[in-house]
Design a protein around this motif. Sequence first.
Motif, PDB file in Angstrom:
ATOM      1  N   ARG A   1       0.807  -1.213   0.000  1.00  0.00           N
ATOM      2  CA  ARG A   1       0.000   0.000   0.000  1.00  0.00           C
ATOM      3  C   ARG A   1       0.846   1.270   0.000  1.00  0.00           C
ATOM      4  NH1 ARG A   1      -1.139   2.835   4.694  1.00  0.00           N
ATOM      5  NH2 ARG A   1      -0.137   2.074   6.602  1.00  0.00           N
ATOM      6  N   THR A   2       2.140   1.133   0.295  1.00  0.00           N
ATOM      7  CA  THR A   2       3.036   2.290   0.281  1.00  0.00           C
ATOM      8  C   THR A   2       4.377   1.898  -0.298  1.00  0.00           C
ATOM      9  OG1 THR A   2       1.991   3.131   2.312  1.00  0.00           O
ATOM     10  CG2 THR A   2       4.087   4.122   1.660  1.00  0.00           C
ATOM     11  N   CYS A   3       4.833   2.652  -1.291  1.00  0.00           N
ATOM     12  CA  CYS A   3       6.165   2.474  -1.874  1.00  0.00           C
ATOM     13  C   CYS A   3       6.983   3.726  -1.564  1.00  0.00           C
ATOM     14  CB  CYS A   3       6.089   2.284  -3.385  1.00  0.00           C
ATOM     15  SG  CYS A   3       5.311   0.739  -3.902  1.00  0.00           S
ATOM     16  N   VAL A   4       8.125   3.526  -0.955  1.00  0.00           N
ATOM     17  CA  VAL A   4       8.982   4.650  -0.576  1.00  0.00           C
ATOM     18  C   VAL A   4      10.296   4.539  -1.328  1.00  0.00           C
ATOM     19  CG1 VAL A   4      10.194   5.806   1.309  1.00  0.00           C
ATOM     20  CG2 VAL A   4       7.942   4.786   1.716  1.00  0.00           C
ATOM     21  N   ILE A   5      10.677   5.626  -1.977  1.00  0.00           N
ATOM     22  CA  ILE A   5      11.957   5.696  -2.677  1.00  0.00           C
ATOM     23  C   ILE A   5      12.867   6.639  -1.917  1.00  0.00           C
ATOM     24  CG2 ILE A   5      13.126   6.564  -4.736  1.00  0.00           C
ATOM     25  CD1 ILE A   5      11.089   5.374  -6.441  1.00  0.00           C
ATOM     26  N   GLY A   6      14.008   6.126  -1.498  1.00  0.00           N
ATOM     27  CA  GLY A   6      14.955   6.932  -0.745  1.00  0.00           C
ATOM     28  C   GLY A   6      16.065   7.459  -1.615  1.00  0.00           C
ATOM     29  N   GLY A   7      16.624   8.571  -1.212  1.00  0.00           N
ATOM     30  CA  GLY A   7      17.810   9.092  -1.874  1.00  0.00           C
ATOM     31  C   GLY A   7      17.591  10.323  -2.712  1.00  0.00           C
ATOM     32  N   SER A   8      16.540  10.351  -3.522  1.00  0.00           N
ATOM     33  CA  SER A   8      16.284  11.508  -4.378  1.00  0.00           C
ATOM     34  C   SER A   8      14.865  11.404  -4.900  1.00  0.00           C
ATOM     35  CB  SER A   8      17.272  11.538  -5.552  1.00  0.00           C
ATOM     36  OG  SER A   8      17.089  10.408  -6.383  1.00  0.00           O
ATOM     37  N   ASN A   9      14.412  12.486  -5.560  1.00  0.00           N
ATOM     38  CA  ASN A   9      13.077  12.402  -6.147  1.00  0.00           C
ATOM     39  C   ASN A   9      13.055  11.324  -7.227  1.00  0.00           C
ATOM     40  OD1 ASN A   9      14.678  14.828  -7.258  1.00  0.00           O
ATOM     41  ND2 ASN A   9      13.349  14.298  -8.964  1.00  0.00           N
ATOM     42  N   VAL A  10      11.910  10.670  -7.339  1.00  0.00           N
ATOM     43  CA  VAL A  10      11.787   9.545  -8.249  1.00  0.00           C
ATOM     44  C   VAL A  10      11.952   9.990  -9.697  1.00  0.00           C
ATOM     45  CG1 VAL A  10       9.276   9.794  -8.381  1.00  0.00           C
ATOM     46  CG2 VAL A  10      10.303   7.598  -8.897  1.00  0.00           C
ATOM     47  N   GLU A  11      12.625   9.159 -10.478  1.00  0.00           N
ATOM     48  CA  GLU A  11      12.742   9.418 -11.907  1.00  0.00           C
ATOM     49  C   GLU A  11      11.378   9.205 -12.553  1.00  0.00           C
ATOM     50  OE1 GLU A  11      17.347   7.785 -12.292  1.00  0.00           O
ATOM     51  OE2 GLU A  11      15.648   6.503 -12.796  1.00  0.00           O
ATOM     52  N   PRO A  12      10.999  10.042 -13.489  1.00  0.00           N
ATOM     53  CA  PRO A  12       9.638   9.978 -14.049  1.00  0.00           C
ATOM     54  C   PRO A  12       9.224   8.611 -14.555  1.00  0.00           C
ATOM     55  CG  PRO A  12      10.743  11.980 -14.766  1.00  0.00           C
ATOM     56  CD  PRO A  12      11.772  11.164 -14.055  1.00  0.00           C
ATOM     57  N   GLU A  13      10.056   7.989 -15.370  1.00  0.00           N
ATOM     58  CA  GLU A  13       9.675   6.693 -15.937  1.00  0.00           C
ATOM     59  C   GLU A  13       9.561   5.625 -14.860  1.00  0.00           C
ATOM     60  OE1 GLU A  13       8.679   5.991 -19.052  1.00  0.00           O
ATOM     61  OE2 GLU A  13       8.739   8.167 -19.238  1.00  0.00           O
ATOM     62  N   LEU A  14      10.476   5.646 -13.906  1.00  0.00           N
ATOM     63  CA  LEU A  14      10.426   4.654 -12.829  1.00  0.00           C
ATOM     64  C   LEU A  14       9.177   4.859 -11.975  1.00  0.00           C
ATOM     65  CD1 LEU A  14      11.687   2.326 -11.255  1.00  0.00           C
ATOM     66  CD2 LEU A  14      13.032   4.013  -9.969  1.00  0.00           C
ATOM     67  N   GLY A  15       8.848   6.107 -11.686  1.00  0.00           N
ATOM     68  CA  GLY A  15       7.659   6.398 -10.891  1.00  0.00           C
ATOM     69  C   GLY A  15       6.390   5.884 -11.551  1.00  0.00           C
ATOM     70  N   LYS A  16       6.282   6.083 -12.841  1.00  0.00           N
ATOM     71  CA  LYS A  16       5.103   5.612 -13.569  1.00  0.00           C
ATOM     72  C   LYS A  16       5.021   4.092 -13.537  1.00  0.00           C
ATOM     73  CE  LYS A  16       5.148   9.612 -16.664  1.00  0.00           C
ATOM     74  NZ  LYS A  16       5.474  10.078 -18.041  1.00  0.00           N
ATOM     75  N   ARG A  17       6.153   3.432 -13.684  1.00  0.00           N
ATOM     76  CA  ARG A  17       6.158   1.968 -13.654  1.00  0.00           C
ATOM     77  C   ARG A  17       5.741   1.450 -12.284  1.00  0.00           C
ATOM     78  NH1 ARG A  17      11.725  -0.335 -15.233  1.00  0.00           N
ATOM     79  NH2 ARG A  17      10.555  -2.313 -15.105  1.00  0.00           N
TER      80      ARG A  17
END
Length: 528
Positions: A297-313
């Motif tokens: 229910r929650t995906c957290v990406i650490g380190g920097s703002n998510v890259e657009p293509e990766l975020g969409k995937r």
Amino acid sequence: MTAEPSGYSPSTLADALAAACRGRSTAPFLLGEDGAADATYGDVHRRSDQFAAGLLAAGVRAGDRIAVAAPNSPEWIATWFAAAKIGAVLVTLNVAYREREFEYMLNQSATTVLVCVDEHRDFDFVEFLEGLRDRLPTVRHFVTLGRRTLAGGVSWSDLLIEEPDVGVIRRASASVQPDDPAVLLYTSGTTGDPKGAVLTHRSILASAQAQVAHLDQRADDVAIGHMPLNHVGGMTCTVAAAMIAGGSVALLAGYHPRTALQTTVERRVTLFVGVPTMYAMMLGLPEFAEADTSSVRTCVIGGSNVEPELGKRILDVFAGARLANLYGLSETSGGCVISAADDDMDTLTSTIGVPIGPFAARVVDDEGGVVEPGGEGELQISGACVAAGYWERPDETSATFVPGGWLATGDMAVLRPDGRIALRGRKKEMYVRGGYNVYPAEIENVLAADHRIAMSAVIGVPHPVFGEVGRAYVVPAAGALVDVDALVERCRRQLAEYKVPGEIVVVESLPLTPSGKIKKVALRDQQL
């Protein structure tokens, strides 16, 4: 379940574990890997008492440093809480470290007890430490996790006292103060020699508590535990946050994309935390399309703002999940900035979020003056999450921990009028081409949008005319062929000419820090 008094907030790690046990002693805390037994909150509490008693019997006292070098494990976590209960300071070492790192960190911290695996991935740590021990004058006790010990050393299980005097341990815990050092965490060294950030009981709990509230973590959450425990991503963002929420951690020895996917499915993981490279590798597995990841229910990406293509995937495959960036450093003890719950994809890909809890952020210029919203400068953070400085490094401490309780992060950013923070990149990673500042993150986002690219990193390299130009390193996606000319053209279409890399180099892999971030200092040193 026994409710805590209104407004109760644990002030030390020992208090926090005790609070989690009240009414939830039999609730699962650590979920075992590969058939290993699960551990309840009560199990972790008892095992850390047993190890704390063993440490006290060995002469360890408040303020002593206890180093641990091992993959993620219940023993690692029990060692951490045992040290916290008696006021000792845990020195976190990566199991990938070798002679230079061990000698420097153990001596710089004046460690007295070293807890280390006997072997890992065919590397013999017993033999290694036997050859190194003469250069470790402060280490009095060598404790190994495994069957083999050093001469005169003991195994971790042998140090346990089965029936500890809990009264002695509780009295030791009562003398521990919130601002006492709890963890000495050496920076991953992306920009130079490591420095030991002094994380206090208060700073670790402050970050964990703020994260739990911001992400709405609950007692029924299961967090995946593959981030390394020697890093705040594993220690604070995963284990401490789960403890504050009363949830569980599906603990893994380390990250492997197939293991992460299998664990997510089998353990019904609800909170998936990882750096971008972890997501990219797992989503690239052929079997991912058939896997049931509906529990997340929650995906957290650490380190920097998510890259657009990766975020969409991510949002495509984890249908209905919330996606959030999490920004934090060793020096903030964990997360301090996280995406707001209502951030859309454009916001997620252009900002790292908002300060969480009672923490504050500002952007300053080179003279330390506060920049108005919308202006660019160095990001600074304040609040209880900020560490107490660097161990025995007063000059570095005064340069980074500045007056007023502010931490100079070394990251260039823009504080937008809406309170969200847009990260531009590391101040020291920025390079200057022909008088123009260039931030690698902007170029890396463009490169990552090409489906043939799995990872990318951009650094500045010397140039006789422009001073510096960009050199991009790209790792192809599985089975893909990279068209360098097409990448250059993509950059030209989307970026100002001075930002277009002067060279694009295709490589099989990129050097990573222990926390999974791309280690750009190694790219510069190796001149791949």
